[in-house]
Motif scaffolding. Structure first.
Motif, PDB file in Angstrom:
ATOM      1  N   PRO A  93       0.939  -1.228   0.056  1.00 12.38           N
ATOM      2  CA  PRO A  93       0.393   0.393   0.071  1.00 12.38           C
ATOM      3  C   PRO A  93       1.200   1.123   0.081  1.00 12.38           C
ATOM      4  N   LEU A  94       2.343   1.667   0.429  1.00 13.59           N
ATOM      5  CA  LEU A  94       2.610   2.524   0.478  1.00 13.59           C
ATOM      6  C   LEU A  94       3.443   2.199  -0.453  1.00 13.59           C
ATOM      7  N   LEU A  95       3.835   1.752  -1.550  1.00 11.19           N
ATOM      8  CA  LEU A  95       4.543   1.463  -2.554  1.00 11.19           C
ATOM      9  C   LEU A  95       3.863   2.668  -3.749  1.00 11.19           C
ATOM     10  N   LYS A  96       2.395   1.719  -3.659  1.00 13.06           N
ATOM     11  CA  LYS A  96       1.674   2.342  -4.760  1.00 13.06           C
ATOM     12  C   LYS A  96       1.006   3.726  -4.642  1.00 13.06           C
ATOM     13  N   ALA A  97       1.337   4.692  -2.713  1.00 10.66           N
ATOM     14  CA  ALA A  97       1.114   5.337  -2.654  1.00 10.66           C
ATOM     15  C   ALA A  97       2.233   6.486  -3.272  1.00 10.66           C
ATOM     16  N   LEU A  98       3.027   5.464  -2.939  1.00  7.19           N
ATOM     17  CA  LEU A  98       4.259   6.984  -2.931  1.00  7.19           C
ATOM     18  C   LEU A  98       5.261   6.177  -4.864  1.00  7.19           C
ATOM     19  N   ARG A  99       4.350   5.999  -5.364  1.00  5.20           N
ATOM     20  CA  ARG A  99       5.210   5.687  -6.832  1.00  5.20           C
ATOM     21  C   ARG A  99       4.467   6.750  -7.686  1.00  5.20           C
ATOM     22  N   PRO A 100       3.865   7.664  -7.856  1.00  2.13           N
ATOM     23  CA  PRO A 100       3.231   8.788  -8.664  1.00  2.13           C
ATOM     24  C   PRO A 100       3.871   9.787  -8.250  1.00  2.13           C
ATOM     25  N   PHE A 101       4.645   9.683  -6.709  1.00  2.00           N
ATOM     26  CA  PHE A 101       5.025  10.946  -6.273  1.00  2.00           C
ATOM     27  C   PHE A 101       6.934  10.853  -6.842  1.00  2.00           C
TER      28      PHE A 101
END
Length: 210
Positions: A93-101
């Motif tokens: 979940p963290l990686l998915k949140a990080l990837r756009p930015f």
């Protein structure tokens, strides 16, 4: 909150995964095969931070036995051990949140087992770069792994956050001059102390739930 951060770098063992039981099981199998006692807590603490080759040399100080033990280690299928690895609940979940930015990377003292771990847990899509002990001359606590990542993305140290759990991680972060988040280890000197990867969201001021 961190400003101007461009990349989040993860250690593997102890951060992305709880591998304490797996690592102990793995090395104990090697020791028992050669009729040696199971790992002591001191041996385990060393093996947790070091590369496989360094750990093997520590566990098997006799050169001839070390050679035989290395040959036996290479005959083992690490896939037999990955089912016992426990992924950190908020990693994906963290990686998915990080990837756009943010760019994401791994700096680990694992060696030939890392590709198998990435594949088994479906993590390839979430990371821009993976640096293992095989990719550098000097693994952690030397900063080369972190510096290699910074160089690849043409970033300055202050633009990176490294998440680790060991003294080797702390020393590597300090030497590379990157921000350091200590995962579940209050004994480390760090810019941030976290008990869950969920807390990285707050450090980076990422809105929304994981």
């Amino acid at each position: 909150m961190i400003k101007n951060c461009k990349i989040i770098i993860f250690d593997c063992d102890g951060v992305m995964f709880d591998t304490a039981d797996v690592n102990r099981m793995y090395y104990n199998k090697l020791l028992l095969h050669f009729k040696m006692p199971e790992m002591t807590d001191q041996q385990f603490a060393y093996a947790h931070m070091q590369t496989a080759d360094e750990s093997m040399a520590y566990l098997f100080p006799d050169k001839e036995m070390l050679k035989a033990a290395q040959a036996f280690r290479k005959s083992l299928n690490y896939a037999d051990y990955t089912p016992f690895m426990e992924i950190e609940p908020f990693l994906k979940p963290l990686l998915k949140a990080l990837r756009p930015f943010y760019k994401t990377a791994i700096a680990t003292n694992r060696s030939d087992t890392m590709p198998r771990v990435m594949k088994e847990f479906g993590l390839q899509q979430y990371f821009d770069m993976v640096v293992t002990a095989l990719d550098v001359k000097n693994p952690k606590p030397h900063p080369e792994e972190l510096l290699k990542i910074l160089s690849h993305f043409n970033l300055n140290p202050e633009q990176a956050l490294y998440i680790g759990d060991s003294k080797a991680d702390e020393l590597a972060a300090k030497a590379a001059k990157v921000l350091f988040a200590a995962y579940n280890n209050v004994n480390l000197d760090a810019d941030f102390h976290i008990k869950s990867l969920k807390e990285i969201k707050d450090i980076l001021n990422i809105t929304g739930k994981l």
